[in-house]
Design an enzyme around this catalytic site. Structure first.
Site, PDB file in Angstrom:
ATOM      1  N   LYS A  11       0.820  -1.209   0.000  1.00 34.90           N
ATOM      2  CA  LYS A  11       0.000   0.000   0.000  1.00 34.90           C
ATOM      3  C   LYS A  11       0.860   1.267   0.000  1.00 34.90           C
ATOM      4  CE  LYS A  11      -4.074  -2.109   2.211  1.00 34.90           C
ATOM      5  NZ  LYS A  11      -5.044  -2.015   3.348  1.00 34.90           N
ATOM      6  N   TYR A  51     -12.523  -1.595  -3.701  1.00 33.49           N
ATOM      7  CA  TYR A  51     -13.049  -1.733  -2.339  1.00 33.49           C
ATOM      8  C   TYR A  51     -14.567  -1.563  -2.292  1.00 33.49           C
ATOM      9  CZ  TYR A  51      -8.417  -1.947  -0.134  1.00 33.49           C
ATOM     10  OH  TYR A  51      -7.168  -2.343   0.284  1.00 33.49           O
ATOM     11  N   ASN A 114      -2.229   0.128   6.897  1.00 34.37           N
ATOM     12  CA  ASN A 114      -1.733  -1.146   7.414  1.00 34.37           C
ATOM     13  C   ASN A 114      -0.842  -1.919   6.426  1.00 34.37           C
ATOM     14  OD1 ASN A 114      -3.725  -1.964   5.713  1.00 34.37           O
ATOM     15  ND2 ASN A 114      -5.012  -2.931   7.272  1.00 34.37           N
ATOM     16  N   HIS A 117      -2.431  -5.186   1.505  1.00 39.07           N
ATOM     17  CA  HIS A 117      -3.736  -5.803   1.286  1.00 39.07           C
ATOM     18  C   HIS A 117      -3.553  -7.309   1.159  1.00 39.07           C
ATOM     19  CE1 HIS A 117      -7.698  -6.680  -0.347  1.00 39.07           C
ATOM     20  NE2 HIS A 117      -7.093  -7.441  -1.239  1.00 39.07           N
ATOM     21  N   GLU A 128      -9.397 -10.692  -7.549  1.00 38.86           N
ATOM     22  CA  GLU A 128      -8.558  -9.513  -7.266  1.00 38.86           C
ATOM     23  C   GLU A 128      -7.256  -9.533  -8.072  1.00 38.86           C
ATOM     24  OE1 GLU A 128     -10.234  -8.599  -2.770  1.00 38.86           O
ATOM     25  OE2 GLU A 128      -8.161  -9.288  -3.001  1.00 38.86           O
TER      26      GLU A 128
END
Ligand code: DAT
Ligand code: MG
Length: 139
Positions: A11, A51, A114, A117, A128
């Site tokens: 990320k 998302y 965080n 993913h 995905e």
């Protein structure tokens, strides 16, 4: 157990902290094969679509904002039991709840930012991976 695909995204916080190599190294040492990898900057539309399952939740707008805040690195991974093994490796969504030694425990600042993913089921792993990589880019 069967061979599965799972999507990792390093990320924008991971890229900003220059931790791409460190995190990917841990993933590779855990036995994941990298089928595809690229650095991109998501548009609001792309992040919103990726998302979409979280649309309407209180953190959705912040999540889209964060995921578009800088470049990120989608990585298509393959391994036996990839989805569960990868989620064990990264730890819980909130680093406060993550097991010691997991990627999120080691490197994440908070639940929103965080580091990585991970797909939540083998079906979503396939979907995905295909969101970011045409089959022709997977080797
Ligand atoms: P995960 O990424 O562990 O699969 P998720 O699918 O529940 O977690 O949520 C997707 C992302 O959305 C998550 O990585 C960070 C963000 N997020 C989830 N819950 C949040 C919350 N309560 N506050 C802020 N961000 C949140
Ligand atoms: Mg999820």
């Amino acid at each position: 157990m069967s061979v599965e695909r799972t999507l990792c995204i390093l990320k924008p916080d991971c890229v900003r902290k220059n931790l791409q190599g460190e995190v990917l190294s841990r993933i590779q040492k855990a036995g994941f094969k990298v089928l595809g990898l690229k650095q991109i900057r998501l548009t609001k539309e792309e992040a919103g679509a990726f998302y979409a399952v979280h649309k309407g939740k209180p953190f959705y707008n912040g999540l889209v904002e964060f995921m578009t805040s800088g470049p990120c690195v989608p990585v298509a991974l393959q391994k036996e039991n990839a989805v569960a093994d990868y989620r064990a490796l990264i730890g819980a969504t909130d680093p406060k709840d993550a097991e010691p030694g997991t990627i999120r425990k080691l490197f994440a600042d908070n639940k929103g930012e965080n580091i990585v993913h991970g797909s939540d089921s083998p079906e979503n792993g396939k979907i995905e991976v295909a969101f970011f990589f045409p089959e022709s880019e997977l080797i």
